[in-house]
Design a protein around this motif. Structure first.
Motif, PDB file in Angstrom:
ATOM      1  N   GLY A   1       0.810  -1.210   0.000  1.00  0.00           N
ATOM      2  CA  GLY A   1       0.000   0.000   0.000  1.00  0.00           C
ATOM      3  C   GLY A   1       0.841   1.257   0.000  1.00  0.00           C
ATOM      4  O   GLY A   1       0.508   2.249  -0.660  1.00  0.00           O
ATOM      5  N   ARG A   2       1.951   1.225   0.745  1.00  0.00           N
ATOM      6  CA  ARG A   2       2.839   2.382   0.793  1.00  0.00           C
ATOM      7  C   ARG A   2       3.435   2.663  -0.587  1.00  0.00           C
ATOM      8  O   ARG A   2       3.512   3.826  -1.025  1.00  0.00           O
ATOM      9  N   LEU A   3       3.833   1.609  -1.281  1.00  0.00           N
ATOM     10  CA  LEU A   3       4.392   1.800  -2.625  1.00  0.00           C
ATOM     11  C   LEU A   3       3.333   2.321  -3.590  1.00  0.00           C
ATOM     12  O   LEU A   3       3.621   3.146  -4.465  1.00  0.00           O
ATOM     13  N   LEU A   4       2.104   1.840  -3.437  1.00  0.00           N
ATOM     14  CA  LEU A   4       1.025   2.329  -4.304  1.00  0.00           C
ATOM     15  C   LEU A   4       0.780   3.817  -4.071  1.00  0.00           C
ATOM     16  O   LEU A   4       0.557   4.589  -5.022  1.00  0.00           O
ATOM     17  N   GLY A   5       0.815   4.249  -2.802  1.00  0.00           N
ATOM     18  CA  GLY A   5       0.614   5.660  -2.504  1.00  0.00           C
ATOM     19  C   GLY A   5       1.735   6.522  -3.029  1.00  0.00           C
ATOM     20  O   GLY A   5       1.506   7.622  -3.568  1.00  0.00           O
ATOM     21  N   ILE A   6       2.971   6.053  -2.898  1.00  0.00           N
ATOM     22  CA  ILE A   6       4.116   6.820  -3.394  1.00  0.00           C
ATOM     23  C   ILE A   6       4.071   6.952  -4.907  1.00  0.00           C
ATOM     24  O   ILE A   6       4.445   7.987  -5.477  1.00  0.00           O
TER      25      ILE A   6
ATOM     26  N   GLN B   1       2.438  10.194  -6.707  1.00  0.00           N
ATOM     27  CA  GLN B   1       3.167  11.458  -6.858  1.00  0.00           C
ATOM     28  C   GLN B   1       4.543  11.267  -7.484  1.00  0.00           C
ATOM     29  O   GLN B   1       4.959  12.068  -8.325  1.00  0.00           O
ATOM     30  N   THR B   2       5.256  10.232  -7.058  1.00  0.00           N
ATOM     31  CA  THR B   2       6.636  10.017  -7.542  1.00  0.00           C
ATOM     32  C   THR B   2       6.809   8.568  -7.994  1.00  0.00           C
ATOM     33  O   THR B   2       7.387   7.737  -7.285  1.00  0.00           O
ATOM     34  N   PRO B   3       6.312   8.232  -9.169  1.00  0.00           N
ATOM     35  CA  PRO B   3       6.433   6.847  -9.654  1.00  0.00           C
ATOM     36  C   PRO B   3       7.881   6.405  -9.861  1.00  0.00           C
ATOM     37  O   PRO B   3       8.188   5.219  -9.801  1.00  0.00           O
ATOM     38  N   SER B   4       8.779   7.377 -10.082  1.00  0.00           N
ATOM     39  CA  SER B   4      10.184   7.002 -10.290  1.00  0.00           C
ATOM     40  C   SER B   4      10.796   6.419  -9.018  1.00  0.00           C
ATOM     41  O   SER B   4      11.720   5.604  -9.086  1.00  0.00           O
ATOM     42  N   VAL B   5      10.276   6.842  -7.838  1.00  0.00           N
ATOM     43  CA  VAL B   5      10.772   6.285  -6.581  1.00  0.00           C
ATOM     44  C   VAL B   5      10.440   4.804  -6.499  1.00  0.00           C
ATOM     45  O   VAL B   5      11.271   3.984  -6.091  1.00  0.00           O
ATOM     46  N   VAL B   6       9.226   4.447  -6.894  1.00  0.00           N
ATOM     47  CA  VAL B   6       8.830   3.033  -6.892  1.00  0.00           C
ATOM     48  C   VAL B   6       9.685   2.251  -7.873  1.00  0.00           C
ATOM     49  O   VAL B   6      10.104   1.114  -7.593  1.00  0.00           O
ATOM     50  N   GLU B   7       9.963   2.850  -9.013  1.00  0.00           N
ATOM     51  CA  GLU B   7      10.808   2.181 -10.001  1.00  0.00           C
ATOM     52  C   GLU B   7      12.207   1.928  -9.444  1.00  0.00           C
ATOM     53  O   GLU B   7      12.795   0.865  -9.652  1.00  0.00           O
ATOM     54  N   MET B   8      12.740   2.907  -8.726  1.00  0.00           N
ATOM     55  CA  MET B   8      14.057   2.738  -8.122  1.00  0.00           C
ATOM     56  C   MET B   8      14.027   1.673  -7.027  1.00  0.00           C
ATOM     57  O   MET B   8      14.956   0.861  -6.891  1.00  0.00           O
TER      58      MET B   8
END
Length: 364
Positions: free
Chosen positions: A279-284, A287-294
């Motif tokens: 859920g935390r990754l979905l929320g991030i 706004q900042t999808p590149s953070v999830v990608e990293m």
């Protein structure tokens, strides 16, 4: 008192699985082996048959003065020739016997050796091949299980081979852990078949049982990953595994954060809250999808960047982890993780371990 009741409940079996004869465990424990083509199996059998044939020929030839050929001319007491020995060994091993039709000329005997005998061998392979294959396969499995149980130490046990367990195994294999060092426990046949196809050792059964964990040699494991489908089973598996393997590192996944303390009280060294993490990754990602990608890149050990751990070198002792050539995220000191900006680890000490970011592509 409660622990004693739990132990008696978990050991409710009349006979210990781990103490059963090895041949009784072939339906529960599967050791992966390299696939062999049917053509190679037949070729191997033919080679074994020829080896036995030529061994018999040598034996007969060395003792050729003890044999007599009633069809020899002019003197039946002459010793056998090498061709005679080859012929005798051929008809003996092929169980042809001595009937009313017997080749007497060298040409007829040569044809018998070169043509008739291969046909007999092919016939025997087709006739008894299935039985031989069944017996050799079972014997090979029994030998592999016995050898594995005697040698397996410091391996990793994964309880549950669903999405979490399968991903954990793939991550460890990508981080250069040998598949033979990973043992999967599950009671689902399809999941075990997928694990076996990946080259992992599998044990069928419920890990809430002491005996199934013993069958997977959990008492000798260096780490146990609990990736069950429910929090209730995760707590019970963790409690059972901790009592059986007090020195093993137990990492458990839990769906709900409110159950995290139950796993810690049961003996888990580390816990991962799967629902909150996802859920935390979905929320991030909003706004900042590149953070999830990293983050995904860091969690993939065999490509791009990855988080790794290493021991501090003597040259690095006394220096600051923030000025290290590697990108250091934290320092493990006395078994405790400390953030890199904490004044406690401003000067590195011998025995510290660094959590740093490495480049998997550069290492390859």
């Amino acid at each position: 008192m409660a622990k004693g009741k739990l132990r008696r409940r978990l050991r409710r079996f009349d006979e210990s699985l781990a103490d059963q004869p090895v041949h009784a465990l072939t339906d529960r424990v599967q050791i992966p082996s390299d696939p062999v083509s049917p053509g190679r199996r037949i070729t191997t059998r033919v080679v074994y048959a020829l080896a036995a044939l030529f061994a018999a020929v040598i034996i007969v030839y060395l003792d050729r003065h003890g044999y007599r050929d009633v069809e020899s001319s002019p003197n039946p007491n002459d010793p056998l020739s090498f061709l005679d020995c080859l012929y005798y060994a051929t008809v003996s091993l092929s169980t042809t016997g001595y009937g009313d039709i017997t080749p007497v000329t060298p040409s007829a005997r040569l044809i018998n050796v070169l043509v008739i005998t291969p046909l007999r061998v092919a016939f025997l392979i087709v006739l008894i091949g299935t039985t031989v294959e069944t017996l050799t396969t079972q014997s090979r499995q029994v030998y592999q299980i016995q050898r594995w149980r005697n040698k397996v130490r410091n391996h990793i046990v994964i309880v549950g081979y669903g999405t979490k367990g399968r991903t954990a195994a793939a991550a460890m294999v990508g981080d250069e852990v040998a598949p033979s060092e990973i043992v999967v426990i599950d009671d689902d046949a399809a999941a075990l078949e997928r694990a076996k196809s990946a080259g992992l050792v599998t044990v069928r059964g419920s890990a809430t049982s002491f005996e199934v964990l013993r069958l997977a040699s959990a008492q000798h494991a260096k780490a146990i990953i609990v990736a069950t489908n429910t929090d209730e089973s995760a707590v019970l598996v963790t409690l059972t595994a901790r009592e059986l393997a007090p020195k093993a590192k137990i990492i458990a996944a839990v769906r709900e954060a409110e159950n995290q303390h139950l796993l810690e009280q049961s003996g888990a060294d580390s816990t991962v809250v799967t629902s909150e993490t996802a859920g935390r990754l979905l929320g991030i990602a909003v706004q900042t999808p590149s953070v999830v990608e990293m983050m995904e890149d860091l969690l993939t050990p065999d490509a791009g960047f990855a988080i790794s751990e290493r021991e501090v070198s003597p040259k690095e002792v006394g220096g600051s982890p923030r000025h290290n050539t590697d990108i250091v995220l934290g320092v493990v000191r006395d078994g405790k993780l400390v953030r890199v900006d904490d004044p406690e680890v401003d000067a590195l000490e011998l025995g510290d371990r660094l959590l740093y970011i490495r480049s998997a592509d550069a290492e390859r």
